[in-house]
Design an enzyme around this catalytic site. Structure first.
Site, PDB file in Angstrom:
ATOM      1  N   LYS A  57       6.414  -6.297   2.148  1.00  0.00           N
ATOM      2  CA  LYS A  57       6.486  -7.732   1.871  1.00  0.00           C
ATOM      3  C   LYS A  57       7.960  -8.141   1.817  1.00  0.00           C
ATOM      4  CE  LYS A  57       2.128  -7.509  -0.646  1.00  0.00           C
ATOM      5  NZ  LYS A  57       1.445  -7.594  -1.963  1.00  0.00           N
TER       6      LYS A  57
ATOM      7  N   GLU B 270      -6.166   3.834   0.659  1.00  0.00           N
ATOM      8  CA  GLU B 270      -6.395   2.942  -0.476  1.00  0.00           C
ATOM      9  C   GLU B 270      -7.855   3.046  -0.923  1.00  0.00           C
ATOM     10  OE1 GLU B 270      -4.942  -1.433  -0.767  1.00  0.00           O
ATOM     11  OE2 GLU B 270      -6.977  -1.542   0.024  1.00  0.00           O
TER      12      GLU B 270
ATOM     13  N   ASP C 235      -5.982   0.851  -5.978  1.00  0.00           N
ATOM     14  CA  ASP C 235      -5.734  -0.575  -5.835  1.00  0.00           C
ATOM     15  C   ASP C 235      -6.453  -1.381  -6.907  1.00  0.00           C
ATOM     16  OD1 ASP C 235      -4.681  -2.892  -4.444  1.00  0.00           O
ATOM     17  OD2 ASP C 235      -6.735  -3.272  -3.794  1.00  0.00           O
TER      18      ASP C 235
ATOM     19  N   LYS D  46      -5.782   1.034   4.680  1.00  0.00           N
ATOM     20  CA  LYS D  46      -6.088   0.059   3.648  1.00  0.00           C
ATOM     21  C   LYS D  46      -7.530  -0.421   3.771  1.00  0.00           C
ATOM     22  CE  LYS D  46      -2.884  -2.836   2.370  1.00  0.00           C
ATOM     23  NZ  LYS D  46      -2.531  -2.319   1.033  1.00  0.00           N
TER      24      LYS D  46
ATOM     25  N   ARG E 160      29.010 -18.254   4.510  1.00  0.00           N
ATOM     26  CA  ARG E 160      27.614 -18.466   4.128  1.00  0.00           C
ATOM     27  C   ARG E 160      26.726 -17.290   4.504  1.00  0.00           C
ATOM     28  NH1 ARG E 160      25.403 -19.255   0.278  1.00  0.00           N
ATOM     29  NH2 ARG E 160      26.957 -20.904  -0.022  1.00  0.00           N
TER      30      ARG E 160
END
Length: 289
Positions: free
Chosen positions: A134, A199, A221, A166, A99
């Site tokens: 992410k 950004e 962005d 950012k 697994r």
């Protein structure tokens, strides 16, 4: 800082701990400890295979006596019915590693397959597909490796290997000029040589960055393709350019044709579907008990 190998070792240890606990009682109750056989990794869905090395490490760390033979390697296009590898050894070991090995390979292969689709979508342009942070906690190194296997390019690995100013950094710092100047002072004080990306959320911020300077890459962005084309013209090759924010498979080529150097796609890792495969026992007549 831990190496990639150390991070992967910790992941394997944690995964076995959460899956096996105080013992795989299903296997232990019905399979003799000295019984041996062979299982094969069978592909059930078309895609790009990824994860060969980590699969071998899963087997090695659990039971060094397991023998792995690989027929299809990372980056290869696979189709239903393909056999990627065979593993011989104790049946208890085959069952207890199954697994974890499948969980990792299915996810890595799914990411490589998704990345390959995006990369092919940009064929004929000079734009490269980037991943993001992410990622699944604990699996970042494997997932970013899968992106590379699929033909994509890694963005920063974490918060330590690049400066990325950012929107929240800029707002908390009191604006673009403050953020950039503090960044340079910090790097000088710490003796660090890191690339700086910033950004921007619109043309007012873009023009301020162009006035202040001191960065390596500008992230556009949530710009539209038309706005992106205009922004790329304003930047005029002075800095690398990256598009980000809500870009999909259907729209990514429009952004590439607007002239950006990079396009970051969170979907490569945050919402990918695993590639279907299974780990099947060979003919029971070959069992050694």
């Amino acid at each position: 800082m831990l190496s990639v190998e150390e991070l992967n070792d910790r992941l394997i240890d944690l995964a076995f701990a959460e899956d096996i606990g105080d013992g795989d009682h299903t296997t232990l109750c019905c399979i003799p400890a000295d019984a041996e056989s062979e299982s094969k990794l069978l592909i059930k869905e078309e895609g790009i295979f990824a994860g060969e090395e980590i699969a071998k490490e899963v087997f090695r760390r659990f039971d060094p006596t397991m023998q792995v033979e690989v027929y299809i390697h990372d980056g290869a296009h696979v189709k239903p019915g393909d056999i990627v590898m065979s593993v011989k050894g104790k049946i208890q070991s085959l069952l207890q590693t199954e697994r974890l090995m499948l969980n990792i390979l299915q996810r890595m292969s799914g990411i490589a397959t998704m990345t390959s689709r995006y990369v092919k979508r940009l064929e004929g342009t000079n734009t490269r597909v980037l991943d993001t942070r992410k990622t699944t906690p604990g699996m970042r190194m494997l997932e970013k490796e899968a992106v590379k296997i699929g033909g994509g390019t890694n963005h920063r690995i974490g918060l330590f290997d690049m400066i990325l100013l950012k929107d929240n950094h800029i707002d908390f710092a009191g604006g673009i000029e403050n953020a950039i100047s503090r960044c340079h002072r910090y790097l000088e004080d710490k003796g660090k040589d890191l690339k700086i990306e910033i950004e921007v959320r619109g043309f007012e911020e873009l023009n301020e960055v162009l006035r202040v300077g001191g960065v390596d890459r500008i992230m556009l962005d949530n710009f539209t393709p038309e706005e992106t084309r205009k922004a790329v013209a304003l930047i005029d090759g002075r800095y690398e350019t990256e598009s980000s924010g809500g870009i999909t498979y259907d729209t990514i080529r429009d952004y590439a044709e607007a002239g950006v150097d990079f396009i970051s796609v969170g979907a490569l890792t945050h919402s990918v579907k695993g590639l279907d495969m299974s780990f099947k026992a060979v003919d029971s007549s070959k069992l050694k008990i």
